[in-house]
Enzyme design. Sequence first.
Site, PDB file in Angstrom:
ATOM      1  N   HIS A   1       2.031   4.507  -2.898  1.00  0.00           N
ATOM      2  CA  HIS A   1       2.387   5.776  -2.773  1.00  0.00           C
ATOM      3  C   HIS A   1       3.510   6.341  -2.953  1.00  0.00           C
ATOM      4  O   HIS A   1       3.619   7.373  -3.649  1.00  0.00           O
ATOM      5  CB  HIS A   1       1.821   6.524  -1.391  1.00  0.00           C
TER       6      HIS A   1
ATOM      7  N   HIS B   1       0.740  -1.253  -0.041  1.00  0.00           N
ATOM      8  CA  HIS B   1      -0.055  -0.031  -0.040  1.00  0.00           C
ATOM      9  C   HIS B   1       0.705   1.266   0.085  1.00  0.00           C
ATOM     10  O   HIS B   1       0.649   2.235  -0.669  1.00  0.00           O
ATOM     11  CB  HIS B   1      -0.937  -0.092   1.220  1.00  0.00           C
ATOM     12  N   GLU B   2       1.824   1.341   0.823  1.00  0.00           N
ATOM     13  CA  GLU B   2       2.821   2.565   0.882  1.00  0.00           C
ATOM     14  C   GLU B   2       3.456   2.545  -0.258  1.00  0.00           C
ATOM     15  O   GLU B   2       4.041   3.879  -0.643  1.00  0.00           O
ATOM     16  CB  GLU B   2       3.481   2.306   2.300  1.00  0.00           C
TER      17      GLU B   2
END
Length: 437
Positions: free
Chosen positions: A28, A24-25
């Site tokens: 980003h 998920h990170e």
Amino acid sequence: MEILLYVVGIVFMLIGLGVSIGLHEIGHLVPAKLFGVRVGQYMIGFGPRIWSRRFGETEYGFKALPVGGFISMSGMYPASDGTPVRGLFASLVQDARAANDETIADGAEERVFFRLPVWKRIIVMLGGPLMNLLLAVVIFTVLASGIGLQQGTTTIAGVTECVLPAGTTQTECEPGDPSSPAAKAGVLPGDVLVSIDGSAVSDFAQATAIIQAAPDETLDMVVSRDGEDVRLSITPIAAERELTDAGGQPLLDADGERVVAEVGYVGMSAQMGLIRQPIGTGAEMAGENVVRVAELIVQLPVKLWNVGSSLVTGADRDPDGPLSVVGVGRLAGEVAATDAPVLNRFVVLLSLLGSLNIALFVFNLIPLLPLDGGHILVALWDGVRRMWAKMLGRPAPAPVDATRLVPLTIVVAVLLIGMGALLMIADVVNPVDLLGG
């Protein structure tokens, strides 16, 4: 041994959760770096730092509490101009501005998030949830097309000797009961269905569909018996029966009642097994999970009230209600320790991990700060303001100062913490019983 398997299940889910958060990170991190934003930290977890190492300008590491993660980008919001902030939450807004200003490094004032075009900001913030969605699709595709879903196979498990009325409590044939079409046709347990009415069948669901659509019609059927093809003739009778899905589960109507219809019936059942599905089935499963999680979030206040009520009264928890990380880990341990084939347990654990990633995807899109959806909403609002100014021939407005939303952000954060605490306590004191234990 059972305790060891229980621990293995929990460890499996913790590792899966860590990978999900990490990806998920990365969703980003990668677009942020591609767009030139300075990223100071990439962390999995919160709380005290366990390990970290700096590569280039970014510190990568792990923290003690594996309940989330974050990347620290320079200038999430515009730098403060020194104007005093007034109001009830002035100190909170001022602290947020000061913390934001600290992320803007000397010499990198142009490499800040808030200066990115709106579409780039949306891509950066959408990247995290999309990584969870992609991981879920991969997991469900491996499950459905690589391993297979539990369904009726073409091997006959049993043949009913007579026809019993739908809804009867009678369990054994009595004199005078009519023989079932399968028994009349000579179908035997262990036969493998090859074709029905000239159509090849690869699973029991296909055979059932042909039979149900042909009441009172004589069908040619080919079965493989002891390595040889045997031709049979079978005539389904018209009977009221509860309809089932491909997995053998009862179909329910809008009121939750089992669907009963008059269909062709022959009186044979299939052995269950893992049937590989078409490659697009994983994406379909992910889509169905997205809808279910979205419905759960819409009903979240009611669901949380029910969790709190069951915690006080000791009533059974709603199996379709929300779970905390503790609840998911506990369920994973119970699955791993069940008396079932290893592959079946692995399938359920993977399914849990896929559903967890769908939950991360949908939940993070809620349009409230500090969630990713909140940042996307801020970027969209900034874009609308700029577009409106351009249409009116006015100068571009200053970027949206989302630090003014700090009070709302804190309220949301407190609610999220409270929700997490309630679910964790409930998952310890009164856990959801999905396995009938």
